[in-house]
Design a protein around this motif. Structure first.
Motif, PDB file in Angstrom:
ATOM      1  N   VAL A 255      77.030  -7.802 -14.761  1.00  0.00           N
ATOM      2  CA  VAL A 255      78.379  -7.346 -14.415  1.00  0.00           C
ATOM      3  C   VAL A 255      79.397  -7.985 -15.347  1.00  0.00           C
ATOM      4  CG1 VAL A 255      80.180  -7.377 -12.641  1.00  0.00           C
ATOM      5  CG2 VAL A 255      77.797  -7.016 -11.983  1.00  0.00           C
ATOM      6  N   VAL A 256      80.305  -7.167 -15.850  1.00  0.00           N
ATOM      7  CA  VAL A 256      81.518  -7.644 -16.510  1.00  0.00           C
ATOM      8  C   VAL A 256      82.668  -7.311 -15.566  1.00  0.00           C
ATOM      9  CG1 VAL A 256      83.043  -7.465 -18.507  1.00  0.00           C
ATOM     10  CG2 VAL A 256      80.570  -7.272 -18.809  1.00  0.00           C
ATOM     11  N   GLU A 257      83.252  -8.327 -14.967  1.00  0.00           N
ATOM     12  CA  GLU A 257      84.277  -8.085 -13.963  1.00  0.00           C
ATOM     13  C   GLU A 257      85.554  -7.530 -14.591  1.00  0.00           C
ATOM     14  OE1 GLU A 257      83.193 -11.349 -10.490  1.00  0.00           O
ATOM     15  OE2 GLU A 257      84.907 -11.725 -11.817  1.00  0.00           O
ATOM     16  N   PRO A 258      86.289  -6.702 -13.831  1.00  0.00           N
ATOM     17  CA  PRO A 258      87.619  -6.286 -14.292  1.00  0.00           C
ATOM     18  C   PRO A 258      88.470  -7.531 -14.561  1.00  0.00           C
ATOM     19  CG  PRO A 258      86.961  -5.029 -12.358  1.00  0.00           C
ATOM     20  CD  PRO A 258      85.944  -6.115 -12.517  1.00  0.00           C
ATOM     21  N   GLY A 259      89.169  -7.498 -15.670  1.00  0.00           N
ATOM     22  CA  GLY A 259      89.969  -8.660 -16.041  1.00  0.00           C
ATOM     23  C   GLY A 259      89.268  -9.577 -17.016  1.00  0.00           C
ATOM     24  N   ALA A 260      87.952  -9.371 -17.234  1.00  0.00           N
ATOM     25  CA  ALA A 260      87.251 -10.098 -18.297  1.00  0.00           C
ATOM     26  C   ALA A 260      87.546  -9.423 -19.632  1.00  0.00           C
ATOM     27  CB  ALA A 260      85.749 -10.116 -18.031  1.00  0.00           C
ATOM     28  N   ARG A 261      87.540 -10.199 -20.692  1.00  0.00           N
ATOM     29  CA  ARG A 261      87.825  -9.659 -22.024  1.00  0.00           C
ATOM     30  C   ARG A 261      86.591  -9.823 -22.897  1.00  0.00           C
ATOM     31  NH1 ARG A 261      92.301 -12.180 -26.131  1.00  0.00           N
ATOM     32  NH2 ARG A 261      92.003 -10.740 -27.888  1.00  0.00           N
ATOM     33  N   VAL A 262      86.080  -8.722 -23.421  1.00  0.00           N
ATOM     34  CA  VAL A 262      84.889  -8.740 -24.274  1.00  0.00           C
ATOM     35  C   VAL A 262      85.241  -8.078 -25.592  1.00  0.00           C
ATOM     36  CG1 VAL A 262      82.499  -8.010 -24.550  1.00  0.00           C
ATOM     37  CG2 VAL A 262      83.331  -8.674 -22.290  1.00  0.00           C
ATOM     38  N   TYR A 279      86.602 -14.879 -21.544  1.00  0.00           N
ATOM     39  CA  TYR A 279      86.661 -14.209 -22.850  1.00  0.00           C
ATOM     40  C   TYR A 279      85.320 -14.413 -23.553  1.00  0.00           C
ATOM     41  CZ  TYR A 279      87.868 -13.375 -27.768  1.00  0.00           C
ATOM     42  OH  TYR A 279      87.889 -12.922 -29.055  1.00  0.00           O
ATOM     43  N   VAL A 280      84.735 -13.323 -24.020  1.00  0.00           N
ATOM     44  CA  VAL A 280      83.434 -13.364 -24.697  1.00  0.00           C
ATOM     45  C   VAL A 280      83.518 -12.513 -25.953  1.00  0.00           C
ATOM     46  CG1 VAL A 280      81.004 -12.674 -24.561  1.00  0.00           C
ATOM     47  CG2 VAL A 280      82.103 -13.761 -22.600  1.00  0.00           C
ATOM     48  N   LYS A 281      83.046 -13.079 -27.061  1.00  0.00           N
ATOM     49  CA  LYS A 281      82.999 -12.324 -28.308  1.00  0.00           C
ATOM     50  C   LYS A 281      81.680 -12.604 -29.013  1.00  0.00           C
ATOM     51  CE  LYS A 281      85.336 -11.558 -32.742  1.00  0.00           C
ATOM     52  NZ  LYS A 281      86.480 -11.930 -33.614  1.00  0.00           N
ATOM     53  N   ASP A 282      80.943 -11.539 -29.324  1.00  0.00           N
ATOM     54  CA  ASP A 282      79.723 -11.626 -30.139  1.00  0.00           C
ATOM     55  C   ASP A 282      78.741 -12.644 -29.557  1.00  0.00           C
ATOM     56  OD1 ASP A 282      80.875  -9.796 -31.868  1.00  0.00           O
ATOM     57  OD2 ASP A 282      81.655 -11.344 -33.210  1.00  0.00           O
TER      58      ASP A 282
END
Length: 318
Positions: A255-262, A279-282
């Motif tokens: 799950v990526v919750e609403p309000g998470a930034r990817v 916040y998640v990137k790569d």
């Protein structure tokens, strides 16, 4: 093509270079697009017509055995060859000799992937009658096999090879006549190169065959991360089937919750969670990993069940 049916998947190693991830799961179960390496290999072998696969186990053997039971493929017999004490690349083959049967067999290391069809090795072995046919690639990082045409002269460190015409890399795949195993002790630790050297000294035909296209040894967390980056952005030729439809890949229950930034890519294993405000990137997240609210994670591999807080950039974390 010969009617060959057996393959050996070497999967017993400790995965030292893949630490710390291999403290929690064996290297052969490291995921590539949420499918363990061992699963990719069993599927490829089945597609090539292999009907019996022998998998040697040692490190975290219970996980490997469970995966084999839970991921049976129709038409393929998958057999465990457990090593209470690790036996090496030669000893593992010798211990599995009876399970592999009397015909030439394919051997592959679970921690490599390549685009080529390894069944071409069977054809070449049948044509030449060689006791061994090694799959070879040209990779300056690992070129340790001395070649003269198709003939293997020996290996790095052997005497008398200073003038070898060509050096190539063993791609961790080959077809071997069971007679090669006569050059190994039938019990205990040994290396495949011990048998190959002895066969060469005995005048047996040990040959190399170049395989074309992409090849990679997935030895470290960085290499695992780089493979996912490449598969999403621009998959190597022959590996396009592993490119996902989206740069954000969700395993079962992830799950990526609403309000998470990817941003960039994110491959989430089963049960992973990126909380709102994170916040998640790569990144590559293995089963059950979580990125908690307020955390910022870039370019990292998060191991099974890891809970990310604060700021993380790069590396592997368990």
């Amino acid at each position: 093509m010969q009617d060959m049916s057996s393959a050996m998947i070497l999967a017993a190693g400790f995965g030292t270079r893949m630490r710390p991830l291999t403290g929690l799961r064996p290297k052969c179960l490291m995921p590539v697009m949420n499918r363990p390496l061992l699963g990719h290999w069993l599927e490829r072998l089945s597609a090539w017509g292999i009907r019996r696969a022998v998998v040697n186990t040692h490190h975290l053997a219970g996980q490997v055995a469970d995966f084999m039971v839970q991921n049976r493929l129709s038409g393929m017999e998958v057999i465990q060859s457990h090593e209470p004490e690790i036996l090496g690349t030669g000893g593992g083959l010798a211990a599995a000799r009876e399970k592999l049967g009397p015909q030439p067999f394919l051997s592959v290391s679970a921690d490599v992937l390549f685009a080529a069809n390894a069944m071409e090795l069977f054809d070449y072995q049948a044509k030449t009658g060689a006791v061994a046919v090694l799959a070879l690639v040209d990779d300056a990082r690992f070129n340790t096999v001395a070649m003269d045409g198709e003939r293997v002269l020996g290996f790095k460190g052997d005497a008398g090879l200073d003038d070898a015409p060509l050096w190539l890399n063993y791609a961790n795949a080959g077809v071997f006549d069971p007679a090669l195993l006569d050059y190994l002790p039938q019990r205990g630790f040994s290396n495949l190169t011990d048998a190959l050297r002895a066969a060469i000294r005995d005048g047996r035909k040990v040959l190399g065959m170049g395989i074309s296209g992409w090849w990679e040894n997935l030895g470290s967390p960085a290499q695992l991360w780089e493979l996912h980056r490449d598969l999403i952005a621009s998959p190597p030729k022959g590996m396009e089937h592993l490119q996902p439809a989206s740069p954000v890949v969700l395993g079962p229950g992830a799950v990526v919750e609403p309000g998470a930034r990817v941003e960039g890519f994110a491959v989430l294993g089963a049960g992973c969670l990126i909380e709102s405000g994170a916040y998640v990137k790569d990144c590559l997240l293995m089963d059950g990993a979580r990125v908690l609210k307020g955390a910022k994670v870039k370019g990292a591999v998060l191991g099974d069940g890891y809970r990310a807080t604060g700021q993380i950039e790069g590396g592997a974390h368990v």
